[in-house]
Design a protein around this motif. Sequence first.
Motif, PDB file in Angstrom:
ATOM      1  N   MET A 168       0.828  -1.198   0.000  1.00 48.53           N
ATOM      2  CA  MET A 168       0.000   0.000   0.000  1.00 48.53           C
ATOM      3  C   MET A 168       0.867   1.254   0.000  1.00 48.53           C
ATOM      4  SD  MET A 168      -2.879  -1.155  -0.419  1.00 48.53           S
ATOM      5  CE  MET A 168      -3.877   0.310  -0.433  1.00 48.53           C
ATOM      6  N   PHE A 169       2.037   1.150   0.635  1.00 47.77           N
ATOM      7  CA  PHE A 169       2.975   2.274   0.564  1.00 47.77           C
ATOM      8  C   PHE A 169       3.399   2.514  -0.880  1.00 47.77           C
ATOM      9  CE2 PHE A 169       7.581   3.144   0.243  1.00 47.77           C
ATOM     10  CZ  PHE A 169       7.525   4.488   0.511  1.00 47.77           C
ATOM     11  N   ALA A 170       3.672   1.417  -1.592  1.00 42.81           N
ATOM     12  CA  ALA A 170       4.086   1.551  -2.988  1.00 42.81           C
ATOM     13  C   ALA A 170       2.949   2.123  -3.828  1.00 42.81           C
ATOM     14  CB  ALA A 170       4.525   0.194  -3.539  1.00 42.81           C
ATOM     15  N   VAL A 171       1.729   1.638  -3.573  1.00 45.16           N
ATOM     16  CA  VAL A 171       0.566   2.180  -4.281  1.00 45.16           C
ATOM     17  C   VAL A 171       0.465   3.681  -4.020  1.00 45.16           C
ATOM     18  CG1 VAL A 171      -1.947   2.178  -4.365  1.00 45.16           C
ATOM     19  CG2 VAL A 171      -0.717   0.022  -4.289  1.00 45.16           C
ATOM     20  N   GLY A 172       0.668   4.072  -2.766  1.00 48.68           N
ATOM     21  CA  GLY A 172       0.617   5.481  -2.415  1.00 48.68           C
ATOM     22  C   GLY A 172       1.684   6.283  -3.144  1.00 48.68           C
ATOM     23  N   THR A 173       2.891   5.704  -3.265  1.00 46.03           N
ATOM     24  CA  THR A 173       3.975   6.396  -3.962  1.00 46.03           C
ATOM     25  C   THR A 173       3.602   6.633  -5.426  1.00 46.03           C
ATOM     26  OG1 THR A 173       5.448   5.133  -2.568  1.00 46.03           O
ATOM     27  CG2 THR A 173       6.445   6.341  -4.347  1.00 46.03           C
ATOM     28  N   ILE A 174       3.052   5.571  -6.055  1.00 42.16           N
ATOM     29  CA  ILE A 174       2.665   5.705  -7.463  1.00 42.16           C
ATOM     30  C   ILE A 174       1.579   6.766  -7.596  1.00 42.16           C
ATOM     31  CG2 ILE A 174       1.648   4.514  -9.427  1.00 42.16           C
ATOM     32  CD1 ILE A 174       2.923   1.944  -8.349  1.00 42.16           C
ATOM     33  N   ALA A 175       0.591   6.696  -6.699  1.00 43.65           N
ATOM     34  CA  ALA A 175      -0.512   7.655  -6.763  1.00 43.65           C
ATOM     35  C   ALA A 175       0.013   9.078  -6.563  1.00 43.65           C
ATOM     36  CB  ALA A 175      -1.554   7.321  -5.705  1.00 43.65           C
ATOM     37  N   GLU A 176       0.976   9.218  -5.639  1.00 47.01           N
ATOM     38  CA  GLU A 176       1.539  10.546  -5.394  1.00 47.01           C
ATOM     39  C   GLU A 176       2.221  11.080  -6.646  1.00 47.01           C
ATOM     40  OE1 GLU A 176       4.355  10.699  -2.207  1.00 47.01           O
ATOM     41  OE2 GLU A 176       4.862  12.779  -2.636  1.00 47.01           O
ATOM     42  N   GLY A 177       2.986  10.190  -7.316  1.00 42.43           N
ATOM     43  CA  GLY A 177       3.665  10.601  -8.540  1.00 42.43           C
ATOM     44  C   GLY A 177       2.671  11.029  -9.605  1.00 42.43           C
ATOM     45  N   ILE A 178       1.606  10.220  -9.777  1.00 44.18           N
ATOM     46  CA  ILE A 178       0.618  10.540 -10.812  1.00 44.18           C
ATOM     47  C   ILE A 178      -0.081  11.857 -10.493  1.00 44.18           C
ATOM     48  CG2 ILE A 178      -1.540   9.785 -11.878  1.00 44.18           C
ATOM     49  CD1 ILE A 178      -0.580   6.909 -11.486  1.00 44.18           C
ATOM     50  N   LEU A 179      -0.463  12.035  -9.222  1.00 44.17           N
ATOM     51  CA  LEU A 179      -1.168  13.261  -8.850  1.00 44.17           C
ATOM     52  C   LEU A 179      -0.293  14.490  -9.064  1.00 44.17           C
ATOM     53  CD1 LEU A 179      -3.174  12.332  -5.639  1.00 44.17           C
ATOM     54  CD2 LEU A 179      -4.015  12.808  -7.921  1.00 44.17           C
ATOM     55  N   ASP A 180       1.002  14.351  -8.702  1.00 42.58           N
ATOM     56  CA  ASP A 180       1.920  15.464  -8.897  1.00 42.58           C
ATOM     57  C   ASP A 180       2.056  15.801 -10.368  1.00 42.58           C
ATOM     58  OD1 ASP A 180       2.787  16.734  -6.695  1.00 42.58           O
ATOM     59  OD2 ASP A 180       4.465  15.393  -6.289  1.00 42.58           O
ATOM     60  N   LEU A 181       2.055  14.739 -11.173  1.00 38.77           N
ATOM     61  CA  LEU A 181       2.217  14.907 -12.614  1.00 38.77           C
ATOM     62  C   LEU A 181       1.008  15.619 -13.198  1.00 38.77           C
ATOM     63  CD1 LEU A 181       4.580  13.878 -14.270  1.00 38.77           C
ATOM     64  CD2 LEU A 181       3.178  11.952 -14.966  1.00 38.77           C
ATOM     65  N   VAL A 182      -0.189  15.194 -12.771  1.00 32.88           N
ATOM     66  CA  VAL A 182      -1.418  15.736 -13.357  1.00 32.88           C
ATOM     67  C   VAL A 182      -1.701  17.129 -12.823  1.00 32.88           C
ATOM     68  CG1 VAL A 182      -3.907  15.397 -13.583  1.00 32.88           C
ATOM     69  CG2 VAL A 182      -2.360  13.441 -13.710  1.00 32.88           C
ATOM     70  N   PHE A 183      -1.535  17.304 -11.497  1.00 37.02           N
ATOM     71  CA  PHE A 183      -1.990  18.555 -10.887  1.00 37.02           C
ATOM     72  C   PHE A 183      -0.845  19.478 -10.500  1.00 37.02           C
ATOM     73  CE2 PHE A 183      -5.511  15.611 -10.127  1.00 37.02           C
ATOM     74  CZ  PHE A 183      -6.568  16.380 -10.573  1.00 37.02           C
ATOM     75  N   THR A 184       0.395  19.108 -10.822  1.00 40.93           N
ATOM     76  CA  THR A 184       1.609  19.826 -10.395  1.00 40.93           C
ATOM     77  C   THR A 184       1.664  19.920  -8.861  1.00 40.93           C
ATOM     78  OG1 THR A 184       0.778  22.101 -10.305  1.00 40.93           O
ATOM     79  CG2 THR A 184       1.515  21.279 -12.452  1.00 40.93           C
ATOM     80  N   SER A 185       2.787  20.383  -8.347  1.00 44.94           N
ATOM     81  CA  SER A 185       2.922  20.362  -6.889  1.00 44.94           C
ATOM     82  C   SER A 185       2.598  21.717  -6.279  1.00 44.94           C
ATOM     83  CB  SER A 185       4.326  19.908  -6.502  1.00 44.94           C
ATOM     84  OG  SER A 185       5.274  20.718  -7.142  1.00 44.94           O
ATOM     85  N   ASN A 186       1.858  22.558  -7.028  1.00 48.07           N
ATOM     86  CA  ASN A 186       1.410  23.810  -6.416  1.00 48.07           C
ATOM     87  C   ASN A 186       0.242  23.538  -5.484  1.00 48.07           C
ATOM     88  OD1 ASN A 186       3.252  25.210  -7.982  1.00 48.07           O
ATOM     89  ND2 ASN A 186       1.797  25.354  -9.691  1.00 48.07           N
ATOM     90  N   LEU A 187       0.245  24.252  -4.351  1.00 53.89           N
ATOM     91  CA  LEU A 187      -0.853  24.073  -3.411  1.00 53.89           C
ATOM     92  C   LEU A 187      -2.138  24.615  -4.022  1.00 53.89           C
ATOM     93  CD1 LEU A 187       0.946  25.192  -0.158  1.00 53.89           C
ATOM     94  CD2 LEU A 187       0.087  22.912  -0.617  1.00 53.89           C
ATOM     95  N   VAL A 188      -3.222  23.851  -3.883  1.00 56.54           N
ATOM     96  CA  VAL A 188      -4.510  24.342  -4.368  1.00 56.54           C
ATOM     97  C   VAL A 188      -5.533  24.224  -3.251  1.00 56.54           C
ATOM     98  CG1 VAL A 188      -4.115  23.786  -6.778  1.00 56.54           C
ATOM     99  CG2 VAL A 188      -5.123  22.077  -5.267  1.00 56.54           C
ATOM    100  N   GLN A 189      -6.644  24.870  -3.432  1.00 59.59           N
ATOM    101  CA  GLN A 189      -7.752  24.749  -2.484  1.00 59.59           C
ATOM    102  C   GLN A 189      -9.044  24.881  -3.276  1.00 59.59           C
ATOM    103  OE1 GLN A 189      -7.473  27.281   0.921  1.00 59.59           O
ATOM    104  NE2 GLN A 189      -9.262  26.370   1.904  1.00 59.59           N
ATOM    105  N   ILE A 190     -10.053  24.098  -2.890  1.00 54.51           N
ATOM    106  CA  ILE A 190     -11.346  24.227  -3.536  1.00 54.51           C
ATOM    107  C   ILE A 190     -11.988  25.490  -2.969  1.00 54.51           C
ATOM    108  CG2 ILE A 190     -13.524  23.085  -4.067  1.00 54.51           C
ATOM    109  CD1 ILE A 190     -12.235  20.470  -3.158  1.00 54.51           C
ATOM    110  N   SER A 191     -12.225  26.486  -3.817  1.00 52.60           N
ATOM    111  CA  SER A 191     -12.752  27.742  -3.265  1.00 52.60           C
ATOM    112  C   SER A 191     -14.166  28.009  -3.781  1.00 52.60           C
ATOM    113  CB  SER A 191     -11.832  28.899  -3.619  1.00 52.60           C
ATOM    114  OG  SER A 191     -11.447  28.793  -4.970  1.00 52.60           O
ATOM    115  N   THR A 192     -15.124  27.408  -3.122  1.00 52.10           N
ATOM    116  CA  THR A 192     -16.521  27.681  -3.453  1.00 52.10           C
ATOM    117  C   THR A 192     -16.892  29.053  -2.893  1.00 52.10           C
ATOM    118  OG1 THR A 192     -17.129  26.535  -1.448  1.00 52.10           O
ATOM    119  CG2 THR A 192     -17.224  25.273  -3.470  1.00 52.10           C
TER     120      THR A 192
END
Lengths: 290, 397
Positions: A98-122
């Motif tokens: 699960m740690f490895a799954v998390g690492t992969i997911a982290e890489g993909i998320l960083d790739l798709v959404f970049t590592s800039n901080l975001v916030q949902i601003s409704t």
Amino acid sequence: MLVLQAIIDGILVGGFYALMAGGLTLVFGVMEIVNFAQGIMVVLGAYLSYALFSHLSIDPFLSLVITMPGMFLIGVAVYWSMIKPIKQDRVIMSLLVMFAVGTIAEGILDLVFTSNLVQISTPYVNNSFTIGSLIFPDIYVYAFLMSVVLLAGVYYLLYRTRFGRSLRASMQNPTAARLVGINTDWVSAYTLGIGVAMAAAGGMVFGLTNSFDAASSYDLISRLLAIVIFGGFGSLSGALIASVLMLVIQDVVAVVWSPTWGQTTFYVILILILLVRPQGLLGRKAVRAQ
Amino acid sequence: MTAIDVTPKGAAAPEHIPYEPPRQIRWTSTGLLLAFLAVFPLLFPNPAVTSIAVITMIFLVAAIGWNIFSGYSGYISIGHAAYYGIGQYTVALLALHAKVPAGWDTFGLLPVAGLVSAVAAVPIGFVVLRVRRHTFIILTVAVMFILQLLAFNLVSWTNGSGGLEMSFPTWQGSYFNEPFYYVGLVAAIVACAASWWVRRSKYGLGLLSIRDDEDRARGLGINATRTKLIAYAISAFFVGVAGGLYAPFIGSVYPQFGFDPTFDLAIAVLVFVGGIGTLSGPVIGALLLIPLQQYFYLQFGNANLYLIAYGVLFILILRLLPAGIAPSVTQLWRRALIARRRAAARSPAVPALAGQSPAGQSPAGQSPAAQSPAGGLPGAPPATAAVPHAGGDEVAR
């Protein structure tokens, strides 16, 4: 008054922490698996709601109708592809997988959404109402109500349905559950799905109330694990009590002492409690094994 | 020990089939590995390569140290970054306040860093070792985060999130990495010797019995608390030394990089991949994975692709070699040996047939032993230094 405000904040925020930690503790209870990827799953849920909101302007609370079933399927898929094939040493191996799954997911998320901080601003993100001199931010109240509804739903599922009975049977004794004809594999798969779907709901609120990036998952998972340990592994009500306690302790310490010591105090209390009750507040006593 | 007897059914097996490759192979491969590591910076003097080598040595020391406690006692600690951070802060604070000049003198602080970590480990270990299994894992993480938060909050001491700066040695750029590398190598050899001693001593036997069944070990008269605590302190010592080497190499100490949650997992992953609870496991894991990880990092330039590649690789290794490289290779070697002996036993009159059996081409002896592990995996020769009973069943809990 400040202390009272801190307690109320703690309870409101504790609600959605209970949602995220509940997913973790449920998965552990059924499969003895520490889902180390729960932190990144929360972040994934937050990103999904963020994407739906910013691209399709779907309200975050409404987006749960899409993200929760989606994340449920992810959980089921992760079970069949990652957890099921583990043959030996499941407790530790699954943690690493699960740690490895998390690492992969982290890489993909960083790739798709970049590592800039975001916030949902409704538009309603900064709204609040007051009762007396107490301030109630709108989202925290909505989030708390949503968490209560979802946790009640999980309770209903666990204690009033056939699936819940199979799930609790698998929790108590997997071998006996298999013997009476329960397909523990599917129960486990659905449980991981539910746990991850709960992370999606918690993540949506997390995204509304915090600015986040993929690396936020480390801080999250350490808090969630602390909550789960505090409440007792496998105990849903323990997770609820522990998350409220954690947030209340943090907020009260922040008010009466200093914000920097809030989390430290919680960890110290956690250790003190564990010295007296190694199984946590509501955990079952560990069987004789290491 | 509970090693499973895999003597083939029906086959007359008069001789004992060893659990580890013969001694000369183990010693030769260890010697070759040492010689290679000793001349490595001379072969590849490129600073980019040697800096990877320094990081590898630091992780190697930490992995061996981690394995001394977690591998042998079965208590998986995901909080050893606590001692990594203590080691870093010890060296940085001593260098700053005791005015230790940068350079070789800083290395004199390494034993101090180790000792401070070991001393800190005693009260911490006394608390966390009261619980077992998952609770222990999480508690170690909690302790690590407490120390991290302390490093953030005790600003007058640690300068909080501003971190501490250390002055770099005045060595030339082309020569800068080598001293760190060789000091790291020496520390790794010392750690290996400690690990070997623990594995072979009567004390270590007590530790291993705790791993197999703690309650029974207690029943047999082992002072489990003291045994675990000593191993915990030894292990903290080496992780502290690793931290003490890292700080002057990087030249700064920050709470989030000193008490680094990813370091905890990285160490555990290295040892699991190499083979937990074995002497050679952490060595193989660190020597294979850290350069690979650094290579991915440089190759992709993009930290995200690197994370994905690393995660996929990790899952593949877990899937293919669940017991870790060292035990899996030893098992393969043993299985090949058994198959060959069985073939030889079936046709004792026709030695030529035995020669054609798939396992090897020479009659029963030692030489195929060298072939099968080496054929199994690149970089496997150090695996032949595996300790006895390294089978996966042993490691399983």
